[in-house]
Scaffold this motif. Sequence first.
Motif, short mmCIF file in Angstrom:
data_model
loop_
_atom_site.label_atom_id
_atom_site.label_comp_id
_atom_site.label_asym_id
_atom_site.label_seq_id
_atom_site.Cartn_x
_atom_site.Cartn_y
_atom_site.Cartn_z
N UNK A 411 -0.26 10.74 18.31
CA UNK A 411 0.16 11.80 17.39
C UNK A 411 -0.97 12.02 16.54
N UNK A 412 -1.37 13.47 16.60
CA UNK A 412 -2.66 13.69 16.11
C UNK A 412 -2.64 13.49 14.39
N UNK A 419 -6.74 2.95 17.23
CA UNK A 419 -6.04 3.96 18.60
C UNK A 419 -7.02 4.50 19.51
N UNK A 420 -7.96 5.09 18.55
CA UNK A 420 -8.85 5.92 19.33
C UNK A 420 -9.71 4.99 20.24
N UNK A 455 -8.12 18.44 19.81
CA UNK A 455 -8.97 18.33 18.50
C UNK A 455 -9.08 17.21 17.76
N UNK A 456 -8.04 16.36 17.55
CA UNK A 456 -8.07 15.23 16.72
C UNK A 456 -8.99 14.17 17.39
N UNK A 463 -17.25 12.15 14.96
CA UNK A 463 -17.54 10.84 14.02
C UNK A 463 -18.31 9.74 14.59
N UNK A 464 -17.84 9.35 15.61
CA UNK A 464 -18.52 8.22 16.29
C UNK A 464 -19.71 8.34 16.64
N UNK A 465 -20.11 9.77 17.14
CA UNK A 465 -21.39 10.13 17.68
C UNK A 465 -22.41 10.30 16.48
#
Length: 468
Positions: A411-412, A419-420, A455-456, A463-465
């Motif tokens: 769920x975005x 989870x990501x 998008x999410x 953000x990780x980059x």
Amino acid sequence: MKPPEDVLAELRALRAGDLPTHGGRTLAYVYDSGLSEVDSLGAAAHALASSANGLDPTAFPSLLRMENDLVRAAARLLGDVPGVVGSVTSGGTESCLLAVLAAREDRPSPSIVLPTTAHAAFHKAAHLFGLRRIDVPVDPVTFRADPAAMAAAIDDSTVLVVASAPSYAHGVLDPITEIAAAAAARGVRMHVDACIGGWVLPYFARLGADIPPFGFRVPGVTSISVDLHKYAYCPKGTSVLLHASAELRRSHYFASASWPGYTMLNTTIQSTRSGGPLAAAWAVVEHLGEDGYLQLASVTREAVARIREGIGEIEGLRVLGDPVSTLLAFTGDDGFDLFTVADEMKARGWYVQPQFASGASPVNLHLTVTAANHGSEPEFLADLAASVAAARAAGPVTVDPAVAEFVAALDPATLTPEQFAGLLAAAGLGSGAGLPDRMAPVNALLATAPPPLRERLLLEFLGALYTP
Ligand SMILES: *Cc1c(COP(=O)(O)O)cnc(C)c1O
């Protein structure tokens, strides 16, 4: 201290890992005139003015003069009618943002009416400035805005109607005259987003192309954006937003005298503004002049025509809509995966841009053709045909059902970093692994996610980059 030459050597080594910005092999993001003197002139002019600050035009009158020159040049190109004024901005998105901001004024609960093909810059504007977006579906075959549907979507809350000349995704020209008339009939502003077409379509028209009018001569058009860092072939960082009158522009200006410092007085979103991009653009526009741009448009037009024809001759490929400009979007039959074609092109030294399916628009590959593509069309087309053949041979890209199930359950609104991270690991993109050589499996996976989730996920990736 580190010696400057060592630092520059390091920078060169870093840049060597980027996509090439010259030579026509990167068919997105970059615009190459193919003329080396244009690049060296832009770089020299940039260096001459990069420390000057556009924040105060009285302190740096050279910047004021160059900005007025560029706005005048843009106005001349886009319907030379009296009263047109403008601003030089940092890019197309800033121009679109300011067009929306100017239109918003103090209206309560304002909305903008835009075709679903309008650039995402308008989504950003609505998001930032608190406007409701009325997304109007486009014709499912031509991908052009539907003027009747646009007219019907205008209501008392509408502060701006938007159309594209041309749209980025398909390179097609919206029916500007009809849409502008509908906006004018309701007393609403109408913005023509000519960010990508504004500096090339007028030249195409002079070369004989059938380009319906889209500038200020069209009754009802109140503002136009045109990017100098696209088909004016200027270094990155400049666009022009034109308004039909100074009165329409005033509402995106900003002043604050209510603090102890200098009175902050801004024409754009930025306050301190480097003179570098402005001077670079001014120099390139001065140098190329109308004859230079006509020549560049002529070779670009030839390159687009050749590539379009060649795509039509490759079994299984089909150009979407009837593009009139320098952009081509093509899709394929069911026998192969387009994301794999993009990977195969990358392996052959070409960058083409995948576009996901959206509304009536199927998954496709997008080409931004510039003057630098002229001359290498046969090589491009041969590599494209070979890439399609390789993609056919490779067969479909399948998403691991377990991973697809994992994505479907996300769920975005509540996605967690854990989870990501789990998804990255499941997709074989574990932390620190960098980008894979082949993006097709990632794109296939992303394609299964509805836009809000996509998008999410991509924001999480961003953000990780950007974690130093
Ligand atoms: C490129 C583009 C924009 C956004 O411009 P940026 O310079 O990338 O911010 C807006 N509209 C259209 C049609 C474009 O092609």
